[in-house]
Design an enzyme around this catalytic site. Structure first.
Site, short mmCIF file in Angstrom:
data_model
loop_
_atom_site.label_atom_id
_atom_site.label_comp_id
_atom_site.label_asym_id
_atom_site.label_seq_id
_atom_site.Cartn_x
_atom_site.Cartn_y
_atom_site.Cartn_z
CE1 TYR A 1 -40.68 27.60 6.21
CE2 TYR A 1 -38.84 26.17 5.29
CZ TYR A 1 -39.59 27.07 6.54
OH TYR A 1 -38.88 27.20 7.61
CG ASP B 1 -39.43 25.70 -9.19
OD1 ASP B 1 -38.74 26.69 -8.61
OD2 ASP B 1 -40.39 25.11 -8.75
N GLY C 1 -34.61 25.75 -7.03
CA GLY C 1 -35.03 25.74 -5.57
C GLY C 1 -36.48 25.29 -5.40
CB SER D 1 -33.75 19.33 0.51
OG SER D 1 -34.68 18.44 1.07
CB CYS E 1 -39.58 35.72 10.57
SG CYS E 1 -37.72 35.11 10.58
#
Length: 381
Positions: free
Chosen positions: A135, A171, A173, A197, A352
């Protein structure tokens, strides 16, 4: 004549003002160009003048207007700097004041974006993204598909880090574990990934089963281990200016003296304390895009900048591909999401894309070392 698209006399002053602004960007109303706005509710004009960027996005979500090519519309809006000419609502002004007074990305608030965006549902992201669920901006040099471009991005990161078997990689995130899986399986690294998350942690752990990978639900400020290499992809946008110093100090604390750190982040052309107010309200709460100046100030005295690579134009291609996949997969998703969500998410992706196409938004990969690599490094492109 369609009465719904014809403003009343009471609305004429609103429509005239908006039309004059739009004409300066080559944008028409109810015209034939793919970037023209097709107005379905005459209240659109007043709402945009009163509520600015937020009103523009909310009125689209509610079906007040349509546009065949939102990406082309926003490229023109950004290039003409129209957002600077439209008044902002009081709540937006107050939110900017609050951003200057408060730490919107504190330990307590840092988990909000995970709950409100990244935990939306793995089904959504599985349909929209590539097989490794990256993402973040893909790297489209010499490739033609999203799958190839995302693998090229992961390989570029590992090569820039000069990653070798047995190295400990952090890593920050880690998302759904795509980079952790790639670095462990292709480069033999021992990886620790952290995320805020729960949905990402669950899927990342499944993805990395059988590999030397640990996925933690953890805030970066709680890190204490030592690593040979550190990477952070698409996470720094959630750190916030009040925490930039803390972020880089934390990385310096956990990286070995001869280590390398790669930061992959969207960048802004100017220093600010907030993002597009519609994006902040509906997509990424408490987000903020860093400027070159802000990054340079916060890394001063901690790191040597070995390389600074801008391939922001590739994010336009990535976002357009995500939108195609999201739109094609909507029949499988619509039982779990509303029609308003569908319009909101397409608006987010394509607006975006327009920003990157207009070169108002950037994508940086920055390679840093604690003391400077003897003889320098030859960074791949």
């Amino acid at each position: 004549m369609n009465l719904l698209t014809t403003p009343s006399k009471a609305n004429s002053r609103w429509s005239s003002a908006i039309q004059q602004l739009a004409e300066s960007a080559g944008i028409g109303f109810n015209g034939s160009h793919p970037w023209d706005i097709q107005v379905h509710n005459p209240g659109f004009y007043q709402r945009v003048l009163q509520d600015g960027i937020v009103g523009l996005g909310e009125s689209y979500m509610e079906g007040w207007w349509e546009c065949e090519r939102l990406d082309q519309l926003f490229t023109r809006l950004v290039e003409a700097h129209l957002s600077e000419k439209i008044p902002q609502q009081l709540s937006v002004f107050l939110s900017l004041v609050w951003a200057r007074l408060a730490n919107l990305q504190s330990r307590q608030r840092a988990w909000i974006v995970g709950e409100e965006h990244y935990d939306l549902g793995n089904d959504l992201f599985e349909i929209m993204l590539d097989s490794r669920m990256q993402y973040s901006c893909a790297y489209w040099k010499e490739v033609n598909t999203l799958e190839e471009a995302q693998e090229a991005k992961l390989d570029l990161i590992c090569r820039k880090l000069d990653l070798e078997p047995g190295m400990k990689l952090l890593d920050i995130g880690c998302g759904w574990g795509g980079l952790a899986e790639f670095a462990a399986s292709r480069y033999g690294a021992s990886v620790v990934g952290i995320t805020i998350s729960k949905e990402q942690q669950h899927l990342a752990r499944d993805r990395c089963k059988g590999l030397d990978v640990e996925i933690r639900l953890q805030d970066y400020r709680d890190l204490n281990d030592t690593f040979d290499r550190v990477v952070s992809v698409g996470m720094f946008e959630h750190v916030g200016p009040r925490n930039y110093d803390t972020f880089f100090q934390t990385v310096r604390k956990v990286i070995s003296d001869n280590g390398l750190f790669l930061l992959h982040t969207i960048g802004s052309l100017q220093s600010d304390l907030s993002v597009n107010p519609w994006i902040e309200k509906y997509i990424f709460p408490n987000g903020c895009l860093p400027s070159m100046l802000q990054i340079a100030k916060s890394t001063e005295g901690l790191f040597v900048t070995e390389d600074w690579h801008n391939f922001g134009a590739d994010y336009d291609l990535t976002l357009v591909e995500w939108e195609k996949r999201f739109k094609a997969g909507w029949p499988e998703l619509k039982e779990n999401y509303s029609d308003s969500f569908y319009r909101m998410f397409r608006y987010y992706l394509l607006s975006c894309a327009g920003g990157f196409r207009a070169r108002d938004l950037q994508l940086w990969q920055i390679v840093l070392s604690p003391h400077g690599v003897p003889g320098g490094i030859r960074v791949p492109r």
